[in-house]
Design a protein around this motif. Structure first.
Motif, PDB file in Angstrom:
ATOM      1  N   UNK A   1       0.811  -1.218   0.000  1.00 24.34           N
ATOM      2  CA  UNK A   1       0.000   0.000   0.000  1.00 24.34           C
ATOM      3  C   UNK A   1       0.836   1.256   0.000  1.00 24.34           C
TER       4      UNK A   1
ATOM      5  N   UNK B   1       1.944   4.246  -2.239  1.00 19.94           N
ATOM      6  CA  UNK B   1       1.506   4.825  -3.495  1.00 19.94           C
ATOM      7  C   UNK B   1       2.241   6.123  -3.783  1.00 19.94           C
ATOM      8  N   UNK B   2       3.461   5.983  -4.273  1.00 20.83           N
ATOM      9  CA  UNK B   2       4.215   7.160  -4.730  1.00 20.83           C
ATOM     10  C   UNK B   2       4.839   6.830  -6.076  1.00 20.83           C
TER      11      UNK B   2
ATOM     12  N   UNK C   1       6.900   6.478   4.744  1.00 20.66           N
ATOM     13  CA  UNK C   1       7.032   5.953   3.381  1.00 20.66           C
ATOM     14  C   UNK C   1       8.312   5.140   3.252  1.00 20.66           C
ATOM     15  N   UNK C   2       9.389   5.611   3.894  1.00 19.41           N
ATOM     16  CA  UNK C   2      10.636   4.857   3.854  1.00 19.41           C
ATOM     17  C   UNK C   2      10.429   3.483   4.493  1.00 19.41           C
TER      18      UNK C   2
ATOM     19  N   UNK D   1      -2.619   3.614  11.415  1.00 13.99           N
ATOM     20  CA  UNK D   1      -3.534   2.461  11.416  1.00 13.99           C
ATOM     21  C   UNK D   1      -3.693   1.841  10.039  1.00 13.99           C
ATOM     22  N   UNK D   2      -3.926   2.704   9.045  1.00  8.37           N
ATOM     23  CA  UNK D   2      -4.208   2.173   7.712  1.00  8.37           C
ATOM     24  C   UNK D   2      -3.096   1.236   7.250  1.00  8.37           C
TER      25      UNK D   2
ATOM     26  N   UNK E   1      -2.914  16.174  15.507  1.00 12.24           N
ATOM     27  CA  UNK E   1      -3.143  14.835  14.987  1.00 12.24           C
ATOM     28  C   UNK E   1      -3.351  14.892  13.483  1.00 12.24           C
TER      29      UNK E   1
ATOM     30  N   UNK F   1      -2.619  12.455   9.520  1.00 12.70           N
ATOM     31  CA  UNK F   1      -2.022  11.282   8.889  1.00 12.70           C
ATOM     32  C   UNK F   1      -0.629  11.654   8.437  1.00 12.70           C
ATOM     33  N   UNK F   2       0.122  10.633   8.083  1.00  9.84           N
ATOM     34  CA  UNK F   2       1.497  10.896   7.671  1.00  9.84           C
ATOM     35  C   UNK F   2       1.517  11.810   6.465  1.00  9.84           C
TER      36      UNK F   2
ATOM     37  N   UNK G   1      -4.942  17.639   7.758  1.00  4.09           N
ATOM     38  CA  UNK G   1      -5.094  16.798   6.578  1.00  4.09           C
ATOM     39  C   UNK G   1      -4.610  17.554   5.365  1.00  4.09           C
TER      40      UNK G   1
ATOM     41  N   UNK H   1     -11.838  12.834   7.987  1.00  8.31           N
ATOM     42  CA  UNK H   1     -11.087  12.028   7.006  1.00  8.31           C
ATOM     43  C   UNK H   1     -12.007  11.330   6.021  1.00  8.31           C
ATOM     44  N   UNK H   2     -13.289  11.580   6.168  1.00  5.03           N
ATOM     45  CA  UNK H   2     -14.253  10.926   5.280  1.00  5.03           C
ATOM     46  C   UNK H   2     -14.046  11.388   3.840  1.00  5.03           C
TER      47      UNK H   2
ATOM     48  N   UNK I   1     -10.699   5.019   9.440  1.00  4.62           N
ATOM     49  CA  UNK I   1     -10.173   6.049   8.517  1.00  4.62           C
ATOM     50  C   UNK I   1     -10.034   5.461   7.119  1.00  4.62           C
ATOM     51  N   UNK I   2     -10.492   6.176   6.141  1.00  7.90           N
ATOM     52  CA  UNK I   2     -10.604   5.587   4.806  1.00  7.90           C
ATOM     53  C   UNK I   2      -9.252   5.579   4.091  1.00  7.90           C
ATOM     54  N   UNK I   3      -9.090   4.640   3.190  1.00  6.54           N
ATOM     55  CA  UNK I   3      -7.799   4.416   2.521  1.00  6.54           C
ATOM     56  C   UNK I   3      -7.209   5.630   1.852  1.00  6.54           C
TER      57      UNK I   3
ATOM     58  N   UNK J   1      -7.371   8.678   1.738  1.00  2.00           N
ATOM     59  CA  UNK J   1      -6.946   9.863   2.482  1.00  2.00           C
ATOM     60  C   UNK J   1      -5.554   9.653   3.088  1.00  2.00           C
ATOM     61  N   UNK J   2      -5.236   8.397   3.341  1.00  3.81           N
ATOM     62  CA  UNK J   2      -4.009   8.076   4.065  1.00  3.81           C
ATOM     63  C   UNK J   2      -2.771   8.553   3.311  1.00  3.81           C
ATOM     64  N   UNK J   3      -2.792   8.319   2.013  1.00  2.00           N
ATOM     65  CA  UNK J   3      -1.553   8.556   1.269  1.00  2.00           C
ATOM     66  C   UNK J   3      -1.429  10.032   0.894  1.00  2.00           C
ATOM     67  N   UNK J   4      -0.355  10.665   1.305  1.00  2.00           N
ATOM     68  CA  UNK J   4      -0.224  12.096   1.060  1.00  2.00           C
ATOM     69  C   UNK J   4      -0.145  12.384  -0.429  1.00  2.00           C
TER      70      UNK J   4
ATOM     71  N   UNK K   1       1.477  13.884  -3.327  1.00  2.00           N
ATOM     72  CA  UNK K   1       2.875  14.258  -3.500  1.00  2.00           C
ATOM     73  C   UNK K   1       2.943  15.735  -3.863  1.00  2.00           C
TER      74      UNK K   1
ATOM     75  N   UNK L   1       8.318  17.990  -5.444  1.00  2.00           N
ATOM     76  CA  UNK L   1       8.865  16.673  -5.769  1.00  2.00           C
ATOM     77  C   UNK L   1       9.438  16.653  -7.189  1.00  2.00           C
TER      78      UNK L   1
END
Ligand SMILES: Nc1ncnc2c1ncn2[C@@H]1O[C@H](COP(=O)(O)OP(=O)(O)OP(=O)(O)O)[C@@H](O)[C@H]1O
Ligand SMILES: Nc1ncnc2c1ncn2[C@@H]1O[C@H](COP(=O)(O)OP(=O)(O)OP(=O)(O)O)[C@@H](O)[C@H]1O
Ligand SMILES: [Mg+2]
Ligand SMILES: [Mg+2]
Lengths: 352, 319, 501, 352
Positions: free
Chosen positions: C127, C129-130, C143-144, C171-172, C283, C285-286, C471, C500-501, D1-3, D5-8, D10, D14
């Motif tokens: 999972x 995604x970059x 990510x690393x 968590x994800x 708080x 997400x990354x 966010x 986060x919805x 938490x939904x998928x 949204x998790x991934x920033x 880019x 970059x």
């Protein structure tokens, strides 16, 4: 968990590991294990030579050789201060020759009195250093490129200005480099010992010195700890320039004239000595006593080459071999002093 | 004490670095010690800087050697060193280059830099029949002899209205650098340049090889050349006629004569004057005398040697 | 099956492992727990061939093996995800994942398209995604970490050792990782999983082994074990999860105000107020820009628009130097190894670096050695840093103890305002409690004001008065008057979820 | 938490970063943005010079200058391969001079046929490289010290063996360095272009090359991934030695004689060229095209110094200034091409 339980009893081997950090930010142990190895090596060399040539252990020898040692120490310091800040300076020699020309020029052409001229020349050192530092930190160009280019710039200037002529120093200026106490203890040696003491004090006990080392150790962390790393880099180069200029002035007074070719062989000396002396190439580590020992060893080796009657054409080979030997001996000592388990960890440290 | 005395040769002949010129000087020293049974220690330094010379001489000095023949790499820089040796009552003679005025040495055995450069320039002008433009190739920009040579050449050119200096290149210490600069100059304005003059060893070698390559090329305009010193490759080029001439110095004499002088000095002979310049002579070598000039130089050496005791030194008070 | 038999391993000044025997069975996920410095990583590293044990054997599928380096371990199918992030910073994500497993067309010649395709496949599994062409240098810590995991998976190892793989994941990614590990378990791979998070161990592991001070404490079936028991095994006493109590911030005294701060691509119109004695939680997400906001505040990054007010008046903060010495704002970085610590230098130096000016005395203005060492001793004691002496090189401390030191540096500097980024990543239960206590005391007793950045919501709920939700480089929400007495963790997360919805 | 949204997302900066990896590990764009800057700089120089001296744009010029460029490229490669592996080699020149002496000796004294002698000399390069690499990796001594000492060792050997005399090369051996196709395209240039192509292929497409780069980028991580980093370091030094020896042989054939002092000024050249060419000093980055451009620029600068009749004594000053300028221009271009936001992150990255 009670306090004492936290700190396990510590067996002997620890010292060998911990004098890593001690050497860097230590204050008590003047003589780290590392330097001991050098002192031993130097001692052995001396004994060997006094056996080979009876005349070796004489005030005569001390007088003539100690001046070179003092001189090497200064040249090495010019490199070491930059290395300790995680930087480097390829222009140590070039700055020296520029200062020499400036000295000669201001004495003969401008007709300044010797001491005034000396200070003029000395002032040139920090100036060049500041300039280099400024380019490195503001334009964010690698110190290597900057100092390399500046080396050329200075060399061109010194040749252009002097046109190859060297400037005789008036005898009234000779005392500095040629004078001595009781005919055996050169002023130069005293002066440099003083410098060494100050350097060691600065790096061990002052905020400024500590910050220089911190910058060399990890610029990121240093900056995030509120240290102005840029200023530290500039400072390192200013110091470096000062030492170069000082060495140049002393050499001029000593050799009785200001020759533009002064400094042509300083770069190699500066590295060889400071590295034999245990200055880390990765920064954050400087050992004034080490540098002194390095200079002594370097000089002894050369003296040795003259005493031993091997084919002189090969002398460089021996010089190289002996330098390498000095390091190997040193490492070997460290290696043996370190328990196996710690050895694996060394490469880790190296690769940082 | 005995061991020490036994260990030390009476004379030290110091050569700055391994180099054909120095090797020749060394031969001179060895020859002298053979001819007169006086052992000579030939010491070779690591590099041709005054610093290196001083370091090694200092070491020898502390070992107690009594007589030194030294090449003053930096004619002015030798001052401090010579003063030190002289003050300690050691004998010292300069060879190869003339140290600056006021340097404490009774003798300097060397080629007269100005005269040699002048001779070379004159020769080139003659080769050009007094008409043409010259590329003046100087050597190290930190050698005090370089300005002397430059001015000598310019003086000669000034005397000949038909001749002018197209360009001066210098500040070269290695053969490669010399070759690059000369080649750049020739490529950029080869048509303008009729003659090349070199007053240094490395530059001469580089130029000789380069011009041999150039002049060999069919249809290329022949560029005249006068150099300094007698490296084998230069002589070969002269022999084959690709380049014209070079000025031979007397390295053998430098070694032989300076050792001779030191030998007399330590026997107590007294210099007739505080300082004397002993011109070891120089010969212009061309295709005609390329195989015979050595004899000429040796003759010169012999002549000087013959008049040492009469012209330069006075017999010791006692003897 | 992988066995460590009577392993002992010492480092200068430390017995990292003493006569430890462990057995990891195929087809199980084996948790390895213990306090910071208990020896988990050392055990893992020995199994993975990075360290050579002083005594004892490594037995793989019944045969005794000696790994002189990790290449031999890999050759025997033992893969390892180390606690530290070891990546090739200049190499692309794709190449990092397939380093040494390049798809080659002819021997020795790399087929980049195939390699890239394979990498993308692996990235999907974990999972990540970059852009696979992106140099790993530009990835955030999380990510690393995912890159490292993906890389370990490509090895198709029969033994997979994971040293705190989840420490900087949210968590994800964690749930995604669970899925993967369960798959692998099904295929009969030996899986060892180091973590400090109890819930993870109970959710994932079949059995758990506990180490304490380099000694083997015990191995239990997680199903037959309660969290309390586990903690007791780890720290030798039960650890009562007491409430820290109630903070009484002085709402009338704003000490730090951000006023529409902007930083292209990193911070987007951020406004908030921090009050005296308050703990404010960030708080998100990354990659949500919390760290970047912190860096902007302390002057590490330039401000494009907006302004900062410290104690009411507008402050011009251009570097950490300004923020520390002029405005008394401290910042504990999230990236201790690269930005926090001087790894080669002593614990003493690392603790005192920010306060050297204050240690000066005498007419030479020299740094007082005794005072410095006293300071070091105090911090080591109060933080319970596990070190052989104040002179040990920080780089040789265990991960958690390094974290303590990097916080200690700023405690020593005693600032009025302290920004703490991910304070308890890789910190054991006991130490986590201590650190929480320290942070809380600063606010409650010392009257300091703190910003705590964390991806660990329970932690924030425990500490903070208010939580700002981030966010995509914006502040998207705020959770007010949190008081563990009134609002439960569930309620807070319920409040946050919609953002986060 | 939904998928999702998790991934920033880019962030924009970059993209500017991405030409980083292309340069280093990329396969596609052979001309990276960095090199473009150099090509521009070179182009400008050329135009300026062709305006100053009409004779500049001639087969004549190309023939003579291209050989120097080719030669510089080899010398630079000798340094670059070590830098790219995170190491360095101070003995590039010394190895060169040793190879030269070996060539001369085996031709004149041993009387080997030219080509045989050439191969003997070439073999010496990898040998020295292997030896250095062995000391560095086995005895775990810093490459700086090792190569510095070995430099002295080699220099001593070459002087000792040759006594400073140089060996004439038989005309039958001149073709290699002096021959050309159609009088304007030197064999040397062709040869070196071939070498460059191979180098670029190795570093871009082969496992070996990637391992070398990985080692340079982060030795620790490389080792953990199962790369034998020690062998890679040795390999780098072997390559380096080979390039030095090759350069030496070509120079000897070109200048028609094997002079021991060959290589005395290679070290500076090797650094100047490879750095102008954008080889990272911190390792992990090598750009063959960049090196070629670096060599061209370096040569052009020197050539134009001679053409514009500036006082030769100052020429070094200009050389230094121009090198610095080349870098500044380059940085400036990069800087402008990068949006502000990415800039801060650069120092973060640099200090790694
Ligand atoms: N290279 C090293 N040199 C010296 N001591 C070391 C080294 N590596 C680990 N140690 C010591 O060994 C002990 C165990 O370290 P280890 O990293 O295994 O702990 P850990 O259980 O992984 O702790 P954490 O949960 O914080 O990662 C610690 O006291 C640490 O200081
Ligand atoms: N050195 C860097 N170079 C380029 N981009 C970076 C760098 N460090 C972080 N980023 C990116 O900047 C954005 C913000 O990162 P940041 O670390 O501030 O997020 P965060 O909210 O702190 O997340 P984390 O939980 O990782 O701290 C992320 O997309 C991250 O990938
Ligand atoms: Mg660990
Ligand atoms: Mg963060």
């Amino acid at each position: 968990m009670s306090g004492p339980a936290q700190i396990p009893v510590v067996p002997a081997p620890r010292t060998s590991e911990t004098d890593g950090p001690r050497k860097r930010f230590g204050q008590r142990d003047w003589v780290s294990g590392r330097t001991l190895g050098l002192i031993l090596f130097a001692g052995v060399l001396m004994i060997v030579m006094s056996l080979i040539s009876p005349g070796f252990l004489s005030a005569q020898t001390f007088f003539s050789q100690s001046r070179y040692v003092a001189f090497y120490v200064l040249v090495a310091l010019a490199q070491a201060v930059c290395l300790a800040a995680g930087d480097l300076n390829l222009a140590v020699g070039a700055v020296g020759s520029l200062a020499t020309v400036a000295l000669g020029l201001s004495m003969t052409s401008l007709g300044l009195p010797p001491m005034a001229a000396a200070f003029a020349a000395l002032a040139l050192g920090p100036l060049t250093g500041w300039f280099q530092g400024w380019i490195i930190t503001r334009l964010r160009i690698d110190a290597f490129i900057v100092t390399l280019s500046m080396m050329f710039v200075y060399l061109g200037l010194r040749s252009g200005v002097s046109g190859g002529n060297s400037y005789p120093m008036p005898p009234s200026f000779w005392w500095l480099g040629q004078g001595s106490i009781g005919g055996w203890l050169p002023y130069m040696a005293l002066l440099v010992l003083g410098v060494l003491w100050i350097v060691s004090f600065v790096y061990r006990r002052t905020v400024f010195g500590r910050r220089l080392l911190a910058t060399g150790s990890n610029p990121e962390a240093a900056r995030l700890s509120g240290i102005d790393t840029r200023r530290m880099i500039v400072a390192a180069h200013v110091l470096s320039g000062t030492f170069s200029a000082l060495a140049a002035v002393l050499w001029a007074s000593w050799s009785g004239n200001a020759a533009p070719q002064t400094g042509d062989d300083w770069l190699v000396i500066s590295y060889a000595v400071s590295i034999i002396g245990g200055t880390g190439l990765k920064g954050n580590l400087i050992s004034p006593l080490g540098i002194l020992m390095g200079a002594i060893i370097f000089k002894l080796i050369q003296h040795c080459l003259v005493i031993l009657r091997i084919n002189d054409n090969f002398s460089n080979t021996l010089l190289g071999a002996l330098i390498l030997l000095a390091i190997v001996v040193d490492r070997a000592r460290e290696h043996l002093a370190t328990p196996t388990s710690a050895r694996e960890t060394r490469p880790r440290a190296e690769t940082k | 004490q005995q061991r020490r005395a036994a260990a030390l040769e009476p004379i030290v002949l110091y050569l700055p670095l391994p180099h054909p010129y120095c090797t020749a000087v060394g031969k001179g020293g060895e020859a002298y010690s053979r001819d007169h049974g006086v052992s000579v220690r030939v010491v070779v330094g690591q590099e041709s800087t005054q610093a290196n010379v001083s370091t090694n001489i200092e070491s020898l000095f502390t070992l107690g050697y009594g007589a030194f023949a030294v090449y003053p790499v930096d004619p002015a820089g030798a001052k401090g060193l010579f003063h030190r040796l002289h003050a300690a009552g050691r004998h010292v003679v300069a060879y190869g280059a003339e140290p600056e005025r006021g340097t404490e040495t009774p003798f300097a055995v060397a080629t007269d830099t100005r005269r040699a450069a002048t001779a070379a320039a004159e020769k080139l002008v003659r080769l050009l029949n007094g008409q043409g433009r010259i590329l003046d190739v100087l050597e190290s920009s930190t050698d005090a002899n370089t300005p002397i040579r430059r001015s000598a050449i310019e003086a000669v050119v000034a005397r000949h209205p038909g001749v002018s200096i197209a360009q001066t290149v210098g500040d070269v210490t290695t053969e490669q650098k010399a070759r690059e600069k000369i080649e750049s100059a020739l490529v950029a304005r080869g048509d303008e340049i009729d003659g090349v003059i070199c007053t240094g060893y490395t530059t001469t070698v580089a130029a000789a090889l380069l011009l041999a390559e150039h002049n060999r090329r069919s249809g290329a305009k022949r560029i005249r050349f006068v150099g300094l010193d007698t490296d084998e490759r230069v002589l070969a080029a002269i022999r084959d006629g690709w380049v014209d001439a070079t000025v031979a110095q007397n390295p053998f004499g430098h070694g032989y004569l300076s050792c001779a002088l030191l030998d007399l000095l330590r026997q107590g002979w007294i210099p007739r004057s505080a300082y004397t310049f002993v011109d070891s002579g120089s010969v212009v070598v061309t295709r005609e005398n390329v195989d015979s000039f050595q004899g000429g130089i040796e003759k010169a050496t012999a002549e000087i040697l013959a008049e040492l005791k009469t012209k330069y030194l006075r017999a010791p008070a006692g003897g | 099956m992988l066995e460590l038999k009577a392993i002992s391993k010492g480092f200068p000044g430390v017995r990292a492992l003493q006569d430890v025997s462990l057995t990891f069975l195929p087809g199980e996920i084996h948790g390895l727990m213990g306090e910071n410095g208990a020896g988990k990583s050392t055990a893992i590293k020995i199994a993975g061939g990075i360290h050579v044990p002083d005594t004892g054997d490594v037995v793989l599928n019944g045969r005794r093996v000696v790994f002189r380096d990790c290449r031999e371990a890999l050759a025997h199918g033992v893969g390892l995800v180390s606690q530290e992030l070891f990546v090739i910073p200049d190499a692309s994500v794709a190449e990092n994942i397939l380093l040494e497993r390049w798809v080659t067309r002819m021997p020795g010649v790399i087929d980049w398209h195939a390699t890239r395709a394979e990498a993308v496949r692996q990235m999907r599994r974990v999972g990540l995604d970059v852009d696979p062409e992106l140099p790993v240098r530009n990835l955030s810590a999380a990510q690393k970490q995912l890159v490292q995991i993906a890389k370990a998976l490509t090895a198709r190892a029969s033994v997979l050792l994971l040293d705190e793989p989840t420490s900087c994941l949210t968590e994800h990614e964690v749930t995604k990782l669970y899925g993967l590990l369960r798959e692998l378990r099904a295929t009969g791979v030996v899986l060892v999983f180091v973590s400090h998070k109890l819930e993870e161990v109970f959710a994932l592991c079949d059995r758990v082994t506990v180490l304490r001070d380099g000694r083997f404490v015990g191995t239990r079936e997680t199903s037959k074990l309660s969290p309390a028991e586990l903690v007791t095994m780890m720290i030798g006493r039960e650890c009562n999860d007491d409430h820290l109590g109630r903070l009484a911030p002085d709402w009338s005294q704003p000490v730090l105000q951000a006023d529409h701060l902007c930083r292209a691509g990193k911070v987007n119109d951020a406004s908030f107020t921090l009050h005296r004695g308050e703990i404010l939680g960030f708080y998100g997400l990354i990659g949500s820009g919390r760290t970047e906001l912190a860096r902007v505040i302390v002057g590490e990054d330039r401000i494009d628009a907006g302004r900062i007010l410290v104690r009411g008046e507008a402050a011009k903060i251009e570097s950490v130097r300004d923020s520390l010495y002029r405005h008394r704002i401290g910042y504990v970085t999230e990236n201790r190894k690269e930005e926090g610590l001087f790894l080669h230098d002593s614990v003493r130096m690392n603790l005192s670096v920010a306060v050297w000016p204050r240690l000066r005395s005498g007419l030479l203005r020299a740094i007082g050695v005794e005072r410095e060492e006293q300071l070091a001793r105090d911090q080591i004691a109060s933080l319970r840093v596990k070190t052989s002496s104040a002179e040990q090189a920080v780089g040789t401390l265990s991960g958690g103890n390094q974290q303590k030191v990097s916080i200690g540096k700023w405690l020593a500097a005693d600032c009025d305002i302290l920004i703490v980024d991910e304070p308890t990543v890789g910190v054991d239960v006991g130490a986590k409690q201590q650190i929480h206590q320290l942070i809380w005391d600063l606010a409650a007793r010392g009257g300091k004001s703190l910003i705590v950045i964390s991806s660990d919501l329970p932690e924030l709920v425990r500490l903070a008065n208010r939580i700002l939700v981030f966010r995509e480089q914006r502040i998207v929400g705020e959770v007010r008057d949190i008081d563990t007495a009134k609002k439960t963790y569930a309620q807070v997360s319920a409040e946050i979820a919609p953002h986060f919805a």
